[in-house]
Design a protein around this motif. Sequence first.
Motif, short mmCIF file in Angstrom:
data_model
loop_
_atom_site.label_atom_id
_atom_site.label_comp_id
_atom_site.label_asym_id
_atom_site.label_seq_id
_atom_site.Cartn_x
_atom_site.Cartn_y
_atom_site.Cartn_z
N HIS A 175 4.50 -22.63 72.51
CA HIS A 175 5.53 -22.41 71.50
C HIS A 175 6.53 -21.40 72.02
CE1 HIS A 175 6.78 -20.63 67.38
NE2 HIS A 175 7.57 -21.62 67.70
N GLU B 17 16.88 -26.35 76.94
CA GLU B 17 16.63 -27.78 76.72
C GLU B 17 16.96 -28.60 77.96
OE1 GLU B 17 17.86 -29.49 73.09
OE2 GLU B 17 16.46 -28.20 72.00
N TRP C 248 8.40 -32.38 74.14
CA TRP C 248 8.79 -31.18 73.40
C TRP C 248 9.63 -31.58 72.19
CZ3 TRP C 248 11.39 -32.88 77.62
CH2 TRP C 248 12.77 -32.98 77.53
N ARG C 249 9.63 -30.71 71.23
CA ARG C 249 10.44 -30.91 70.03
C ARG C 249 10.76 -29.55 69.43
NH1 ARG C 249 6.36 -31.22 65.76
NH2 ARG C 249 4.30 -31.40 66.74
N ARG C 250 11.77 -29.53 68.57
CA ARG C 250 12.19 -28.30 67.91
C ARG C 250 11.38 -28.14 66.63
NH1 ARG C 250 17.41 -26.78 69.83
NH2 ARG C 250 17.18 -24.93 68.54
N GLU D 187 13.55 -22.63 68.33
CA GLU D 187 12.11 -22.71 68.62
C GLU D 187 11.79 -24.08 69.19
OE1 GLU D 187 9.36 -20.93 65.74
OE2 GLU D 187 11.08 -20.75 64.39
N TRP D 188 10.86 -24.10 70.12
CA TRP D 188 10.43 -25.35 70.74
C TRP D 188 8.91 -25.38 70.83
CZ3 TRP D 188 14.40 -22.28 72.28
CH2 TRP D 188 15.68 -22.86 72.39
N ILE E 7 6.13 -27.32 73.11
CA ILE E 7 5.86 -28.17 74.26
C ILE E 7 4.41 -28.63 74.17
CG2 ILE E 7 5.78 -28.31 76.78
CD1 ILE E 7 7.73 -25.90 76.81
#
Length: 259
Positions: free
Chosen positions: A185, A157, A207-209, A195-196, A198
């Motif tokens: 992913h 992160e 990006w997010r989880r 997991e992320w 983009i």
Amino acid sequence: MTLLTYGRYCDEILTQTDALRAHLDGADLTATVPTCPDWTLRELAVHLGGAHRWVGEIVRTRAQDDVPEDRVPGGAGPAEDGPAALDAWLAEGASAVVAALREAGPDTGVWTWSWQRRTAFWARRVTHETVVHRADAALTAGAPYAVAPEVAADTVEEWLRIVSFAQENGDPEAAELRGGGRTLHLHATDVPDAEWLIELGEDRFTWRRTHEKATVALRAPLTDLMLVMNRRLLPTSERVEVLGDAELLDFWLARSSFG
């Protein structure tokens, strides 16, 4: 997963430095570092130890401007040759930067090159600088390498935030990480919820989880996933799995190669 505590970052700087020192013990310090081929193993260690001292000087003096490296006491390396002197110098630098960080606390205003002008930034940055360069040392010395899941996830992160900051500030490589609605992913196979996603938007990437289908997916144990994202492990390694448009992953890695 969230940010580590400030105290944990300080602890990790010492833990990771001690582990790196163990990798150097008995190793050929003249060996070329495969992941940093411009450096020998000794030069890698001097780079990291110099970075520790540089940050320590910034924090200790509460510097509000960049501190030139040639003004950092002991920053050029140990005064004596030999592995014992190098080991002691590394230990001393890590101890000094951690002492300065702990004395200052997380909210003291100091110069940084980043989006955050306080000591909390440096605690996190020095931690992950050490985590990644320990991987370089382990690879060169043929030593096993493992990182706690919460540390590996935070390394991922923090690197995403650094690449985003570079993009925001006009870095020509990072500027290309946008457009077309393409997605990557990142899926750790051994840690739940690591997991992320983009997303390359029209102007920038975000990006997010989450767990979502993507243009390309990178699946690996979390430490290996972190190493791929930091370009310390090739995505073609048998330890990882790439599903979908592998060229998009290569595109990402080629344009986040600065620093």
